[in-house]
Design an enzyme around this catalytic site. Structure first.
Site, mmCIF file in Angstrom:
data_model
loop_
_atom_site.group_PDB
_atom_site.id
_atom_site.type_symbol
_atom_site.label_atom_id
_atom_site.label_comp_id
_atom_site.label_asym_id
_atom_site.label_seq_id
_atom_site.Cartn_x
_atom_site.Cartn_y
_atom_site.Cartn_z
ATOM 1 C CB SER A 75 -0.710 0.195 1.078
ATOM 2 O OG SER A 75 -1.753 1.089 1.370
ATOM 3 C CE LYS A 76 5.604 5.135 0.163
ATOM 4 N NZ LYS A 76 6.801 4.273 0.366
ATOM 5 N N GLY A 77 0.541 5.714 0.540
ATOM 6 C CA GLY A 77 -0.364 6.804 0.620
ATOM 7 C C GLY A 77 0.536 8.181 0.338
#
Ligand code: NAD
Length: 476
Positions: free
Chosen positions: A106-108
């Site tokens: 995941s990444k934000g």
């Protein structure tokens, strides 16, 4: 075949994935399933600052949920966009698989220049962004666990953890909702420097194999190697400091936002960092040669080039000019797929991002486990271990006295041997073991298959095979 156009970051990751997947015999459709990013949530939210409402855009991408929670940092930078966040999320899936951290990717990101806001403003913005993600379970100890990335640090992680606690007051595992926290907010010893430490362990492991070192047209150990570094932030600063202080490397060039400084005798990393913190740049650092055209220094002659700032810095425009025979990708995606092809053609050896900078997520994994087990590593064993070691030392000294052997144990040995491992020692040991094991798994593929010619594709192959077997176990 060289690409005519520079691929974007996400395209680059996909091209590298495709090169590896083509060498594997995956079930029909599975390749596509692993490659695609499952979802990207885009949020626009307002925060009242300086008498008016400011609207910010944030992202959280989930690339693959073959294992949950999914994991990946939150980046604060003006250039954040969906393509970038999805590329970084995909890299997280492959990275976690390679180092056997049991997470999906995941990444934000938040489009913001954090230097334009004071601490109180940043806290309000961060809490509001976290609120938006928490209420959709995009921050959650069992589903999605962020960490620091470019532009964020333990400070932001502490705000996020506290925001989660305010919204989920009865969640006993709440602290595991985010990693990279300060120690007093549930963090773990050694997390701040973990990515830089991991770079050092990765390089040490590479240099343990003379055959691999020779492929980069280098020889010997890390001692005396001349390094050029881009980005003296969290990752770059720690990596450079450890390599300088503990491995005898010479940091001959440092590239920052405002240009680069060079000193063939080696730059004192600690003092350059202090200068950067004070002045905001490297310009004016006493005794070093300064150039405003920092990017040109990437092509300077050196033994090892460590890009540790941002993606795409080595691309079609400068790949031909790069002279370093060994590149260690401390940043995510610093080399575009097109540049990767050019460099491979020249025989440059690249220690790829999905391996080289995996120290951060590895120690984040330890922090998450610590939070779920609610106890500091080493707390139960440390003194017991010391007591057992003391028994041996006492017995040896008694034997020596009884038999008149005249043995003496040096105070230095005794001090080291008697000291039980605390959390920091255990974290370092776990990180070192992880980096060595991951390198071995890549190396087996690199040396073992005739159709694999570089560490990156070897790393992708290991990662894809592991993700594929997780999907098979899920019945897909
Ligand atoms: P950071 O914000 O702490 O540091 C980035 C540094 O790069 C800063 O010193 C900044 O001034 C410099 N920089 C920015 N633009 C530049 C430019 N154009 N030229 C030269 N220098 C420039 O970020 P970080 O956490 O050290 O992350 C750096 C890279 O490492 C990113 O690609 C990130 O995704 C990756 N990474 C970080 C972690 C982590 O634990 N922080 C883990 C894995 C990978």
């Amino acid at each position: 075949m060289q690409h005519l156009q520079e691929p974007s970051f996400r395209q680059s990751v996909d091209i590298m994935f495709n090169r590896a997947a083509a060498l594997l015999d995956l079930a029909p459709g599975l390749e596509e399933k692993i490659r695609v990013c499952n979802s990207t949530y885009v949020v626009r939210f307002g925060v009242r600052l300086r008498g008016q409402i400011h609207t910010f855009t944030g992202y959280r991408s989930v690339h693959s949920e073959h294992l949950e929670p999914v994991k990946g940092g939150i980046r604060y930078a003006l250039a954040v966009n969906q393509d970038e966040v999805e590329a970084l999320a995909a890299l997280m899936s492959y990275k976690c698989a390679l180092v056997e951290a049991p997470f999906g990717g995941s990444k934000g990101g938040l489009c913001i220049d954090p230097r334009q806001y004071d601490e109180e403003e940043l806290e309000r913005i961060t809490r509001r962004f976290a609120f938006e993600l928490i209420k959709r379970d995009l921050i959650n100890p069992s589903q999605n666990v962020p960490a620091p990335d470019m532009g964020t640090s333990e400070r932001e992680m502490a705000w996020i953890a506290d925001q989660y606690h305010r919204m989920s007051t009865t969640d006993i595992n709440g602290r595991a909702c985010v990693t990279g926290k300060p120690i007093n907010a549930g963090g773990i010893a050694g997390r701040v420097e973990a990515t830089g430490r991991g770079i050092q362990y990765a390089m040490r492991e590479f240099f343990r194999h003379p055959e691999d070192v020779a492929r980069a047209h280098l020889d010997g150990t890390l001692d005396g190697k001349r390094i050029i570094l881009q980005g003296l932030g969290n990752v770059g600063y720690h990596a450079a400091r450890f390599l300088e202080e503990e491995d005898g490397c010479r940091i001959i060039g440092i590239i920052e936002r405002d240009g680069a400084i060079i000193d063939e005798n080696g730059l004192p990393v600690e003092r350059v960092k202090a200068h950067l913190n004070e002045t905001g740049g490297v310009r004016g650092f006493p005794g070093a040669e300064y150039t405003a055209d920092g990017m040109s220094v990437l092509a300077h002659e050196c033994d090892i080039l460590i890009p540790a700032a941002l993606e795409g810095v080595i691309n079609m425009s400068n790949a031909h000019a790069i002279q370093a025979p060994l590149i260690v990708e401390a940043a995510n995606g610093p080399i575009t797929a097109a540049a990767d092809e050019i460099l491979r053609g020249k025989g440059t050896v690249i220690i790829p991002d999905l391996y080289a900078n995996a120290g951060g997520v590895t120690v984040s994994y330890f922090e998450w486990v610590k939070n779920l087990s609610h106890i500091r590593f080493g707390r139960m064993q440390r003194r017991q271990e010391e007591a057992r070691h003391q028994l041996i030392v006492d017995e040896l000294e008694k034997l020596s006295a009884d038999k008149g052997l005249g043995w003496t144990l040096s105070p230095d040995f005794k001090e080291k041997y008697l000291r039980g491992a605390g959390e920091l020692e255990l974290v370092r040991s776990g990180l070192d073991d992880t980096m060595r094991a991951a390198y071995q798994s890549m190396r087996e593929v690199w040396h073992g298959r005739d159709d694999v010619h570089d560490l990156r594709i070897a790393g992708y192959i290991v990662a894809i095979q592991r993700i594929a077997s997780s999907y098979r176990a899920l019945g897909l």
